[in-house]
Scaffold this active site. Structure first.
Site, PDB file in Angstrom:
ATOM      1  N   ASP A 115       5.510  53.224  28.696  1.00  0.00           N
ATOM      2  CA  ASP A 115       6.401  52.152  28.255  1.00  0.00           C
ATOM      3  C   ASP A 115       7.390  51.671  29.312  1.00  0.00           C
ATOM      4  O   ASP A 115       7.599  50.461  29.454  1.00  0.00           O
ATOM      5  CB  ASP A 115       7.177  52.591  27.014  1.00  0.00           C
ATOM      6  CG  ASP A 115       6.278  52.703  25.794  1.00  0.00           C
ATOM      7  OD1 ASP A 115       5.041  52.642  25.967  1.00  0.00           O
ATOM      8  OD2 ASP A 115       6.795  52.876  24.675  1.00  0.00           O
ATOM      9  N   HIS A 155       0.905  58.535  25.693  1.00  0.00           N
ATOM     10  CA  HIS A 155       0.709  57.102  25.885  1.00  0.00           C
ATOM     11  C   HIS A 155       2.026  56.342  25.921  1.00  0.00           C
ATOM     12  O   HIS A 155       2.135  55.337  26.627  1.00  0.00           O
ATOM     13  CB  HIS A 155      -0.170  56.541  24.761  1.00  0.00           C
ATOM     14  CG  HIS A 155      -0.409  55.065  24.888  1.00  0.00           C
ATOM     15  ND1 HIS A 155      -1.167  54.533  25.897  1.00  0.00           N
ATOM     16  CD2 HIS A 155       0.047  54.020  24.158  1.00  0.00           C
ATOM     17  CE1 HIS A 155      -1.191  53.219  25.773  1.00  0.00           C
ATOM     18  NE2 HIS A 155      -0.458  52.879  24.732  1.00  0.00           N
ATOM     19  N   CYS A 156       3.031  56.787  25.203  1.00  0.00           N
ATOM     20  CA  CYS A 156       4.259  55.988  25.083  1.00  0.00           C
ATOM     21  C   CYS A 156       5.267  56.239  26.195  1.00  0.00           C
ATOM     22  O   CYS A 156       5.564  55.359  26.990  1.00  0.00           O
ATOM     23  CB  CYS A 156       4.896  56.236  23.719  1.00  0.00           C
ATOM     24  SG  CYS A 156       4.002  55.464  22.362  1.00  0.00           S
ATOM     25  N   ILE A 157       5.823  57.457  26.244  1.00  0.00           N
ATOM     26  CA  ILE A 157       6.927  57.707  27.171  1.00  0.00           C
ATOM     27  C   ILE A 157       6.487  57.526  28.624  1.00  0.00           C
ATOM     28  O   ILE A 157       7.230  57.015  29.458  1.00  0.00           O
ATOM     29  CB  ILE A 157       7.507  59.115  26.976  1.00  0.00           C
ATOM     30  CG1 ILE A 157       7.944  59.309  25.536  1.00  0.00           C
ATOM     31  CG2 ILE A 157       8.714  59.337  27.887  1.00  0.00           C
ATOM     32  CD1 ILE A 157       8.492  60.681  25.253  1.00  0.00           C
TER      33      ILE A 157
END
Length: 433
Positions: free
Chosen positions: A267, A262-264
Site C-alpha cells: 500500500d 499484500h496490504c502493508i
C-alpha cells in the site's frame, strides 16, 4: 433492485472474496463467485476451502445453502444486482502499481453490464483508480456512470487469522461520487455489515492506504529502535512492553524480520507512486520503507555473526533451519513474505537451508521467488532438528514447540520474541534479531 431480493456477484475468490461471499450467504443473499482459476472454482463448489484459516466446513455450509456457486463463466454477471471486484493489485518490479487484474476484470464486466447494476472495487489501490481507470472502461459498454449504473469503492479490511474479527464485524468504508450511488452501495453493504460512508471514491481509496501506511511507518520506527537499542544492550521488546503500560499516548507496534502481506508491504508504494504525479515527495513513508526492506539483510547478518562468534562457524556450508514461511502467524499466506527473501539471502551466502512451517507444507509459486516453488517443510522431531547448526525464527506460529527447537539446535535467532518465556538455561542459546 428490489428490497429483499438482492443478489451479489464477487469477482476474485481469495482471502477477501470468500469471507465476503460467506457473509452475504449467511444473510440469505444469493451469491455468484467468479474466478479465472478453474481448479479454485471446482474446489469451492466441492466444499473445500484451500486456505488454512478458513475451514472446509464453512465452504460446505455455503454450498449446502443453495445460495452460493462458483464459476469461471462471467456471462451470468448480468443477472446480479451488485458486482464486487476483489482481485489482486500487486506491484511490479519497479514498485509501480500493477492494475492489470482490475483492468481485465472491468474489460469482462463491460461486455455484460446492464442498467441498474452497482459495480464496486474492494482491491487496494491509489486515489483516483475508480474514476480514472475503471469508469472509462466500464463506460465503453455504452452505459454512463451515475445515470445507467452505479460505481463505488469499498476497501477490504480482512485480517486473515485474526479470530477476534470477521467481515461482518469490521465497519465497512463505502465511497461513491454521487448521492444515489452512495445510497445504492450503502444498501448493498448494510445487508451484512455496518457501513461508514465517505464523500467520494478518492476519500475511500485514500483511507485504505492511510490505514496501512500508519502501520508501515510505525513498524519502520520500532525496527529502527531495535537496531539502536541492540547496540546499547537494551532489549527492544522489554522497552515496548514497558511503554505500553501507559494508558494513553502510546500504541504498541513490534519489530520483525521485515514486512509482508499484500496490504502493508504494498500500500505505501501505491501512494508514493501517485504522489509523484502531483509533484509531491513522500519522504517519511519512503524512509520507513528503507528501514523495513533492510530487515531481512539485518537478520541474516545477525545470524552470520552469532554463528561465527558463538560456534566459530561460517554461514557458508552451515545447515540452517528457517522457521516460518508465511508472512504472519497462524495463516498459510506467503505473499510478500520476508521469509522468502531471507531464504534467498541465506542460500546466496552458501548456507544449506531447510524450512519448517506447519501452515505451509509446500511453498507455492510466488512472483518474486518462483525458484522456491515446491520446497517442502521438514518433519518436526528431535532427530531431524539436531542436524542443524542454527535456526532462524521468522514467523511466530502459535502451535510450534519452540522449547524443543532451542533444546535441539545449538543456536536460535529469534526475530519475533517467541522464546521469551523459555527457561533461562535454554535462553542462553537464543539471540534476538
Amino acid at each position: 433492485m428490489q428490497k429483499g431480493d438482492l443478489s451479489v456477484a464477487i469477482l476474485g475468490l481469495g482471502y477477501v472474496g470468500i469471507p465476503l461471499a460467506e457473509a452475504y450467504v449467511r444473510s440469505g443473499v444469493r451469491v455468484l463467485g467468479v474466478d479465472v482459476n478453474q481448479s479454485r472454482v471446482d474446489m469451492l463448489n466441492n466444499g473445500t476451502s484451500g486456505m488454512r484459516h478458513i475451514d472446509d466446513e464453512r465452504i460446505q455450509r455455503m454450498v449446502d445453502s443453495g445460495k452460493f456457486r462458483a464459476t469461471t463463466d462471467a456471462s451470468a454477471l448480468s443477472d446480479y444486482d451488485a458486482l464486487i471486484i476483489a482481485v489482486p493489485t500487486p506491484l511490479d518490479r519497479y514498485h509501480h502499481p500493477d492494475l492489470s487484474y482490475v483492468v481485465a476484470t472491468c474489460d469482462t464486466i463491460k461486455t455484460v453490464l446492464r442498467p441498474g447494476q452497482l459495480v464496486v472495487l474492494e482491491s487496494t489501490t491509489y486515489p483516483g483508480t475508480t474514476q480514472e481507470i475503471m469508469r472509462p472502461i466500464l463506460e465503453e459498454s455504452g452505459l454512463k456512470v451515475g445515470d445507467d449504473f452505479a460505481l463505488a469503492y469499498s476497501p477490504e479490511r480482512e485480517d486473515p487469522g485474526n479470530i477476534d474479527f470477521e467481515t461482518s464485524t469490521i465497519p465497512k468504508l463505502v465511497g461513491a461520487d454521487s448521492a444515489l450511488e452512495r445510497d445504492l452501495a450503502k444498501a448493498v453493504y448494510e445487508k451484512v455489515v455496518t457501513t461508514v460512508m465517505v464523500p467520494n471514491t478518492r476519500t475511500a481509496e485514500a483511507a485504505k492506504l492511510t490505514e496501512n501506511i500508519f502501520r508501515w511507518v510505525n513498524i519502520g520506527l520500532v525496527n529502527e529502535l531495535k537496531l539502536v537499542y541492540d547496540k546499547m544492550g537494551i532489549d527492544v521488546w522489554d522497552v515496548i512492553k514497558a511503554a505500553d503500560s501507559k494508558p494513553f499516548g502510546f500504541m504498541a507496534f513490534y519489530p520483525g524480520p521485515g514486512v509482508g502481506g499484500h496490504c502493508i508491504r504494498i500500500d505505501p508504494y501505491y501512494l508514493t507512486w501517485k504522489a509523484r504525479e502531483h509533484g509531491v515527495s513522500t519522504r517519511f513513508i519512503e524512509l520507513a520503507g528503507e528501514v523495513n526492506i533492510a530487515m531481512p539483510n539485518h537478520v541474516v547478518s545477525r545470524l552470520m555473526e552469532e554463528l561465527n562468534l558463538r560456534h566459530g562457524k561460517a554461514l557458508s556450508g552451515a545447515r540452517i533451519l528457517l522457521c516460518g514461511v508465511a508472512y504472519k502467524k497462524n495463516i498459510d499466506d506467503v505473499r510478500e513474505s520476508p521469509s522468502l527473501e531471507i531464504l534467498s539471502l541465506l542460500e546466496r551466502h552458501g548456507a544449506k537451508v531447510d524450512i519448517y512451517d506447519p501452515y505451509v507444507p509446500i511453498v507455492p509459486r510466488t512472483h518474486d521467488y518462483p525458484e522456491f516453488e515446491g520446497r517442502k517443510s521438514i518433519e518436526w522431531n528431535s532427530e531431524i532438528l539436531g542436524e542443524f547448526d542454527a535456526a532462524l525464527i521468522a514467523t511466530d506460529h502459535k502451535f510450534v514447540d519452540y522449547a524443543m527447537l532451542v533444546n535441539e539446535v545449538p543456536l536460535v535467532v529469534d526475530t519475533r520474541n517467541v522464546t521469551k518465556d523459555l527457561p533461562e538455561e535454554l535462553l542462553k542459546k537464543v539471540s534476538k534479531a
